[in-house]
Design an enzyme around this catalytic site. Structure first.
Site, PDB file in Angstrom:
ATOM      1  N   HIS A 221       0.882  -1.190   0.000  1.00  0.00           N
ATOM      2  CA  HIS A 221       0.000   0.000   0.000  1.00  0.00           C
ATOM      3  C   HIS A 221       0.918   1.238   0.000  1.00  0.00           C
ATOM      4  CE1 HIS A 221      -3.495   2.424   0.595  1.00  0.00           C
ATOM      5  NE2 HIS A 221      -3.739   2.210   1.879  1.00  0.00           N
ATOM      6  N   HIS A 259      -2.389  -2.331  -9.754  1.00  0.00           N
ATOM      7  CA  HIS A 259      -3.423  -1.752  -8.895  1.00  0.00           C
ATOM      8  C   HIS A 259      -4.643  -2.664  -8.887  1.00  0.00           C
ATOM      9  CE1 HIS A 259      -6.130   1.171  -7.082  1.00  0.00           C
ATOM     10  NE2 HIS A 259      -5.032   1.793  -6.679  1.00  0.00           N
ATOM     11  N   ASP A 310       2.201   5.542  -6.343  1.00  0.00           N
ATOM     12  CA  ASP A 310       3.457   5.518  -5.585  1.00  0.00           C
ATOM     13  C   ASP A 310       4.698   5.587  -6.470  1.00  0.00           C
ATOM     14  OD1 ASP A 310       2.562   5.368  -2.883  1.00  0.00           O
ATOM     15  OD2 ASP A 310       1.955   3.287  -3.207  1.00  0.00           O
TER      16      ASP A 310
HETATM   17  C1  LIG Z   1      -1.339   3.692  -2.746  1.00  0.00           C
HETATM   18  C2  LIG Z   1      -1.341   2.286  -3.113  1.00  0.00           C
HETATM   19  O1  LIG Z   1      -1.620   1.465  -2.293  1.00  0.00           O
HETATM   20  S1  LIG Z   1      -1.066   1.876  -4.730  1.00  0.00           S
HETATM   21  C3  LIG Z   1      -0.397   0.244  -4.642  1.00  0.00           C
HETATM   22  C4  LIG Z   1       0.970   0.267  -4.035  1.00  0.00           C
HETATM   23  N1  LIG Z   1       1.566  -1.077  -4.000  1.00  0.00           N
HETATM   24  C5  LIG Z   1       2.512  -1.452  -4.864  1.00  0.00           C
HETATM   25  O2  LIG Z   1       2.956  -0.711  -5.733  1.00  0.00           O
HETATM   26  C6  LIG Z   1       3.043  -2.843  -4.658  1.00  0.00           C
HETATM   27  C7  LIG Z   1       3.197  -3.586  -5.972  1.00  0.00           C
HETATM   28  N2  LIG Z   1       1.907  -3.933  -6.515  1.00  0.00           N
HETATM   29  C8  LIG Z   1       1.198  -4.972  -6.019  1.00  0.00           C
HETATM   30  O3  LIG Z   1       1.656  -5.728  -5.150  1.00  0.00           O
HETATM   31  C9  LIG Z   1      -0.178  -5.236  -6.573  1.00  0.00           C
HETATM   32  O4  LIG Z   1      -0.291  -4.771  -7.899  1.00  0.00           O
HETATM   33  C10 LIG Z   1      -1.275  -4.561  -5.701  1.00  0.00           C
HETATM   34  C11 LIG Z   1      -1.090  -4.992  -4.233  1.00  0.00           C
HETATM   35  C12 LIG Z   1      -1.198  -3.074  -5.800  1.00  0.00           C
HETATM   36  C13 LIG Z   1      -2.643  -5.030  -6.198  1.00  0.00           C
HETATM   37  O5  LIG Z   1      -2.745  -6.349  -5.845  1.00  0.00           O
HETATM   38  P1  LIG Z   1      -3.823  -7.386  -6.407  1.00  0.00           P
HETATM   39  O6  LIG Z   1      -4.963  -6.726  -7.037  1.00  0.00           O
HETATM   40  O7  LIG Z   1      -4.084  -8.306  -5.273  1.00  0.00           O
HETATM   41  O8  LIG Z   1      -3.035  -8.124  -7.552  1.00  0.00           O
HETATM   42  P2  LIG Z   1      -2.049  -9.356  -7.336  1.00  0.00           P
HETATM   43  O9  LIG Z   1      -0.988  -9.057  -6.341  1.00  0.00           O
HETATM   44  O10 LIG Z   1      -2.884 -10.583  -7.100  1.00  0.00           O
HETATM   45  O11 LIG Z   1      -1.412  -9.405  -8.776  1.00  0.00           O
HETATM   46  C14 LIG Z   1      -2.042  -9.979  -9.922  1.00  0.00           C
HETATM   47  C15 LIG Z   1      -0.945 -10.503 -10.843  1.00  0.00           C
HETATM   48  O12 LIG Z   1      -0.133  -9.405 -11.273  1.00  0.00           O
HETATM   49  C16 LIG Z   1       1.187  -9.530 -10.781  1.00  0.00           C
HETATM   50  N3  LIG Z   1       1.603  -8.238 -10.268  1.00  0.00           N
HETATM   51  C17 LIG Z   1       0.827  -7.310  -9.668  1.00  0.00           C
HETATM   52  N4  LIG Z   1       1.551  -6.248  -9.329  1.00  0.00           N
HETATM   53  C18 LIG Z   1       2.816  -6.534  -9.694  1.00  0.00           C
HETATM   54  C19 LIG Z   1       4.009  -5.837  -9.603  1.00  0.00           C
HETATM   55  N5  LIG Z   1       4.045  -4.628  -9.039  1.00  0.00           N
HETATM   56  N6  LIG Z   1       5.126  -6.392 -10.079  1.00  0.00           N
HETATM   57  C20 LIG Z   1       5.086  -7.607 -10.648  1.00  0.00           C
HETATM   58  N7  LIG Z   1       3.970  -8.325 -10.767  1.00  0.00           N
HETATM   59  C21 LIG Z   1       2.852  -7.798 -10.302  1.00  0.00           C
HETATM   60  C22 LIG Z   1       1.109 -10.537  -9.642  1.00  0.00           C
HETATM   61  O13 LIG Z   1       2.315 -11.184  -9.426  1.00  0.00           O
HETATM   62  C23 LIG Z   1       0.017 -11.440 -10.159  1.00  0.00           C
HETATM   63  O14 LIG Z   1       0.559 -12.262 -11.140  1.00  0.00           O
HETATM   64  P3  LIG Z   1       0.108 -13.796 -11.283  1.00  0.00           P
HETATM   65  O15 LIG Z   1      -1.356 -13.734 -11.602  1.00  0.00           O
HETATM   66  O16 LIG Z   1       0.965 -14.295 -12.374  1.00  0.00           O
HETATM   67  O17 LIG Z   1       0.361 -14.419  -9.944  1.00  0.00           O
HETATM   68  O1  LIG Z   2      -6.891   2.259  -3.817  1.00  0.00           O
HETATM   69  C1  LIG Z   2      -5.984   1.487  -3.467  1.00  0.00           C
HETATM   70  O2  LIG Z   2      -6.135   0.252  -3.314  1.00  0.00           O
HETATM   71  C2  LIG Z   2      -4.620   2.006  -3.240  1.00  0.00           C
HETATM   72  C3  LIG Z   2      -4.430   3.398  -3.711  1.00  0.00           C
HETATM   73  O3  LIG Z   2      -4.167   3.646  -4.876  1.00  0.00           O
HETATM   74  C4  LIG Z   2      -4.582   4.467  -2.742  1.00  0.00           C
HETATM   75  O4  LIG Z   2      -4.911   4.214  -1.578  1.00  0.00           O
HETATM   76  O5  LIG Z   2      -4.376   5.637  -3.114  1.00  0.00           O
END
Ligand SMILES: CC(=O)SCCNC(=O)CCNC(=O)[C@H](O)C(C)(C)COP(=O)(O)OP(=O)(O)OC[C@H]1O[C@@H](n2cnc3c(N)ncnc32)[C@H](O)[C@@H]1OP(=O)(O)O
Ligand SMILES: O=C([O-])CC(=O)C(=O)O
Length: 373
Positions: A221, A259, A310
């Protein structure tokens, strides 16, 4: 009732809100019906916080009154102030904020009330205090001091001055203010959901915000912005593509990409990319901007993933002179406006948030006394 959980509550509509809305397919974000593209670079963070907490964009006199209330509400309270130095020695920034917000609750004049008027006052105070908590924490650990906030300046201007120790140039203030606007609210993101779950037990606003801060901290997050910068700093010159490809091949996540809701570009990333480019050019060193662009291309080619809020926030904050481990605290300064507005909204029309679970453990276990196990 569904008998199988949706992992991570994906696509579950967990609450009704009038605060923000996302169209994930079109890549659009709205605060109370205003398109983020109309607010970014036009509304100040103070106007945005008023919009979220008080339901409308303020007119001039409403804004003056709100800004005045923020200036009056900055005092961190005796307990938080007395403990900042020790907390700064022992806790990392987001842990420290979790502790300090909790301590500041002890001195809040409305601490025993969750009535609507008390909640409005607390929302303003928490919004005013958060930048000062971050700045005072940073000063305590570096042995510096925080210049007295200037009530005639914005939260953005005061914060940049307090943390960098320099009077910021006006364009840097505008850019940082826009960052605060872009991060202010985002529907049922994890930290907001945590705040609402806490508030829905009729717990108080400070407790809900402590839950939110602990939730924002994680790298999936808000904690991702710090990890983005650490990755950029760790990559040797000329090796962005190789490092990113190797990580993806090893099934590692690249922070700042992907996302849950956006299936296209996060509209906030569009603004942050431009700011990063502008600051890189103005500062005469575009290394991190160029690396970010290359990383974006490789991640898109390899995984079809877009940058989230981010990703470019990292290089923007870096160019603004903010220490890397304060990136997520900066996110909390902005999101405080949204969290508190969600607590107000939850308390105004409350029902306990208590979903069901699917049991996957053992069954028919036979009791054995302690000495027979
Ligand atoms: C303000 C915020 O919170 S914005 C988000 C900030 N977080 C990040 O940048 C962390 C990196 N990103 C992630 O971990 C994810 O994209 C999240 C947590 C944002 C969303 O998660 P979810 O919707 O649960 O997607 P999930 O993690 O299941 O990913 C789906 C697929 O995409 C892949 N994937 C998703 N994000 C990434 C990434 N950043 N890098 C590489 N692969 C990724 C996963 O490995 C998964 O692949 P698979 O189906 O082959 O196993
Ligand atoms: O909406 C989300 O899951 C994460 C995000 O982009 C935020 O909190 O700004």
């Amino acid at each position: 009732m569904a008998d199988k959980p949706t992992k991570g509550l994906a696509d579950v509509v967990a609450a009704s809100t009038a605060l923000s809305d996302i169209d994930g397919k079109a890549g659009r974000l709205f605060y109370r019906g205003y398109d983020i593209h109309d607010l970014a670079g036009r509304a100040t963070f103070e106007e945005t916080a008023h919009l979220l907490q008080r339901g409308k964009l303020p007119n001039r006199s409403e804004l003056d009154a709100y800004v005045d209330e923020l200036a009056q509400g900055r005092d961190l309270g005796a307990l938080a102030s007395a403990n900042i130095a020790e907390i700064a020695e022992k806790q990392k920034p987001m842990e420290a904020l979790r502790s300090l917000v909790s301590l500041s609750g002890a001195d809040d004049p409305d601490k025993d009330s969750i009535a609507p008027d008390a909640n409005l006052r607390k929302a303003a105070r928490l919004t005013a205090q958060q930048p000062l908590l971050v700045a005072r924490y940073h000063a305590a650990r570096t042995g510096g001091s925080v210049p007295e906030p200037d009530p005639s300046l914005s939260i953005a201007a005061n914060f940049l001055h307090e943390v960098t120790g320099r009077v910021p140039d006006p364009r840097a203030v505008e850019i940082f203010d826009e960052c605060l606007v872009l991060h202010a609210d985002h529907t049922m993101n994890a930290s907001t959901f945590a705040a609402r779950v806490c508030a829905a037990t009729l717990s108080d606003m400070h407790s809900a915000i402590v839950a939110a801060i602990g939730t924002l901290k994680g790298p999936l997050h808000g904690g991702a912005n710090e990890q983005v910068m650490k990755l950029l700093e760790s990559i040797p010159p000329g090796q962005v593509a190789q490092v990113v490809r190797d990580k993806l091949a090893a099934h590692e996540k690249i922070m700042g990409f992907g996302h849950r809701v956006y299936k296209t570009e996060d509209p906030r990333a569009t603004h942050l990319r431009k700011m990063s480019a502008e600051l890189a050019e103005a500062g005469g060193d575009d290394t991190y901007y160029r690396m970010s662009k290359e990383m974006e291309e490789v991640v898109f080619e390899t995984k079809g993933l877009y940058p989230n809020v981010d990703f470019y926030a990292a290089s923007v904050y870096h160019y603004l002179g903010i220490p890397t481990d304060l990136f997520t605290p900066v996110f909390s300064i902005s999101r405080m406006s949204g969290w508190t507005a969600h607590v107000i909204e939850q308390h105004a029309d409350n029902r306990l948030i208590r979903p069901d679970s699917e049991y996957i453990g053992e069954t028919d276990q036979k009791w054995k006394p302690l000495d027979e196990r």
